[in-house]
Structures are given as C-alpha cells and as structure tokens.
Enzyme design. Sequence first.
Site, PDB file in Angstrom:
ATOM      1  N   ASP A  34      -0.193   8.595  -7.468  1.00  0.00           N
ATOM      2  CA  ASP A  34      -0.352   8.814  -5.954  1.00  0.00           C
ATOM      3  C   ASP A  34      -0.068   6.794  -5.383  1.00  0.00           C
ATOM      4  OD1 ASP A  34      -1.127  10.579  -3.756  1.00  0.00           O
ATOM      5  OD2 ASP A  34      -1.646   7.953  -2.825  1.00  0.00           O
ATOM      6  N   ASN A  90      -4.091  20.177  -0.640  1.00  0.00           N
ATOM      7  CA  ASN A  90      -5.162  20.124   1.000  1.00  0.00           C
ATOM      8  C   ASN A  90      -3.605  20.665   1.119  1.00  0.00           C
ATOM      9  OD1 ASN A  90      -6.404  18.146   1.052  1.00  0.00           O
ATOM     10  ND2 ASN A  90      -5.333  16.426   0.683  1.00  0.00           N
ATOM     11  N   GLY A  96      -5.611  18.131   6.310  1.00  0.00           N
ATOM     12  CA  GLY A  96      -5.319  17.148   5.219  1.00  0.00           C
ATOM     13  C   GLY A  96      -3.981  16.714   4.125  1.00  0.00           C
ATOM     14  N   HIS A 103       1.454  20.171  -3.709  1.00  0.00           N
ATOM     15  CA  HIS A 103       1.864  18.939  -4.292  1.00  0.00           C
ATOM     16  C   HIS A 103      -0.264  19.528  -5.188  1.00  0.00           C
ATOM     17  CE1 HIS A 103       1.522  17.133  -0.504  1.00  0.00           C
ATOM     18  NE2 HIS A 103      -0.151  16.602  -1.265  1.00  0.00           N
ATOM     19  N   HIS A 105      -3.450  17.468  -6.493  1.00  0.00           N
ATOM     20  CA  HIS A 105      -3.941  15.660  -6.967  1.00  0.00           C
ATOM     21  C   HIS A 105      -4.944  16.142  -7.664  1.00  0.00           C
ATOM     22  CE1 HIS A 105      -3.236  13.937  -2.732  1.00  0.00           C
ATOM     23  NE2 HIS A 105      -3.173  15.053  -2.191  1.00  0.00           N
TER      24      HIS A 105
HETATM   25  P1  DGP Z   1      -1.353  14.897   1.487  1.00  0.00           P
HETATM   26  O1  DGP Z   1      -2.271  14.540   2.062  1.00  0.00           O
HETATM   27  O2  DGP Z   1      -2.393  15.369   0.036  1.00  0.00           O
HETATM   28  O3  DGP Z   1      -0.285  15.370   1.687  1.00  0.00           O
HETATM   29  O4  DGP Z   1      -1.357  13.898   0.302  1.00  0.00           O
HETATM   30  C1  DGP Z   1      -0.038  12.867   0.158  1.00  0.00           C
HETATM   31  C2  DGP Z   1       0.071  12.135  -0.276  1.00  0.00           C
HETATM   32  O5  DGP Z   1       1.544  11.716  -1.092  1.00  0.00           O
HETATM   33  C3  DGP Z   1      -0.837  10.548  -0.389  1.00  0.00           C
HETATM   34  O6  DGP Z   1      -2.202  10.770  -0.898  1.00  0.00           O
HETATM   35  C4  DGP Z   1      -0.553   9.406  -0.275  1.00  0.00           C
HETATM   36  C5  DGP Z   1       0.809  10.152  -1.463  1.00  0.00           C
HETATM   37  N1  DGP Z   1       2.297   9.402  -1.473  1.00  0.00           N
HETATM   38  C6  DGP Z   1       2.369   9.913   0.143  1.00  0.00           C
HETATM   39  N2  DGP Z   1       4.236   8.608   0.514  1.00  0.00           N
HETATM   40  C7  DGP Z   1       3.971   8.919  -1.040  1.00  0.00           C
HETATM   41  C8  DGP Z   1       4.965   7.683  -1.561  1.00  0.00           C
HETATM   42  O7  DGP Z   1       6.321   8.027  -1.634  1.00  0.00           O
HETATM   43  N3  DGP Z   1       4.841   7.840  -3.594  1.00  0.00           N
HETATM   44  C9  DGP Z   1       4.144   8.623  -4.198  1.00  0.00           C
HETATM   45  N4  DGP Z   1       3.816   7.917  -5.066  1.00  0.00           N
HETATM   46  N5  DGP Z   1       3.487   8.945  -3.029  1.00  0.00           N
HETATM   47  C10 DGP Z   1       3.481   9.260  -2.498  1.00  0.00           C
END
Ligand code: DGP
Length: 117
Positions: A34, A90, A96, A103, A105
Amino acid sequence: MIESSPDCLFCKIVAGEIPAEVVHATESTLAFRDVDPQAPTHVLVIPASHYRDAGDLALHEPATAAEMLVVAAEVAEKAGLGDGYRLVFNTGAGGGQVVFHAHLHVIGGRPMGWPPG
Ligand code: DGP
C-alpha cells in the site's frame, strides 16, 4: 464483471502501467505494498480482473475470492506476522472504500486493537 476498466488505478497496476512494489503474483491475483501504509506491513491483495468490491468479486469469481485469502496468509507468513494480522475489505464509500477495484488489506507488524481506532 469486466476484465479491466480503463480508468481504474488498480487495473493499471495489474497492466504494469503504474508501478507498484509487488510482493506476490498469481494468474488471478496480485499483491503489492500500500502506498500509504497504516502499519509496518500493509499489503493489498487484488483480483487481476476488475470487480467493484468484495461482494461483486465473490458473486462472479468465488474461487479468486478464496485464493485471495490464501495469498494473504502467504504474504503474512513471508512478512513474519506469525503473531497475527488484520484482513480488511472496505466495501462501498460508507465503508471507507476509495478505490473501486476489490482489494483485501493485509495489515500487521504492530498491535491491532479492537474495535479499530
Ligand atoms: P480503500 O480505502 O480500501 O479503497 O483503500 C485503498 C488503498 O489503496 C489505500 O490504502 C491507499 C492505496 N492506494 C491508493 N493509490 C495507490 C497506488 O497508486 N499505489 C498503491 N500501491 N496503493 C495505492
């Protein structure tokens, strides 16, 4: 279900168009760090195909949903999270979710209280 969605950030990561620190990959899943980690280990496990959230994924591709849990356990083991870790889907804006490509986490490496703070 659509194989990939043109404006989806995570579809672009699957396609290699946006870089990510990949820690695990299978034909149907990808796991990468992340960009905004909430703990020493914070990895996202995603399906290679585009589904808007966990429910959409489980309905259309249940085997991949199950595989994501196996991948999460492998990621946790590789990260040395033998003491335990947290798995979070989420789901929906009110839950959230910000990126609308399903995805999971995988979060660990620090004490995880409940309820989450
Ligand atoms: P959610 O809130 O569950 O939709 O989490 C989305 C997650 O995705 C957040 O923790 C940050 C991560 N994220 C957003 N953009 C990028 C990216 O470009 N690269 C990576 N590796 N993670 C990302």
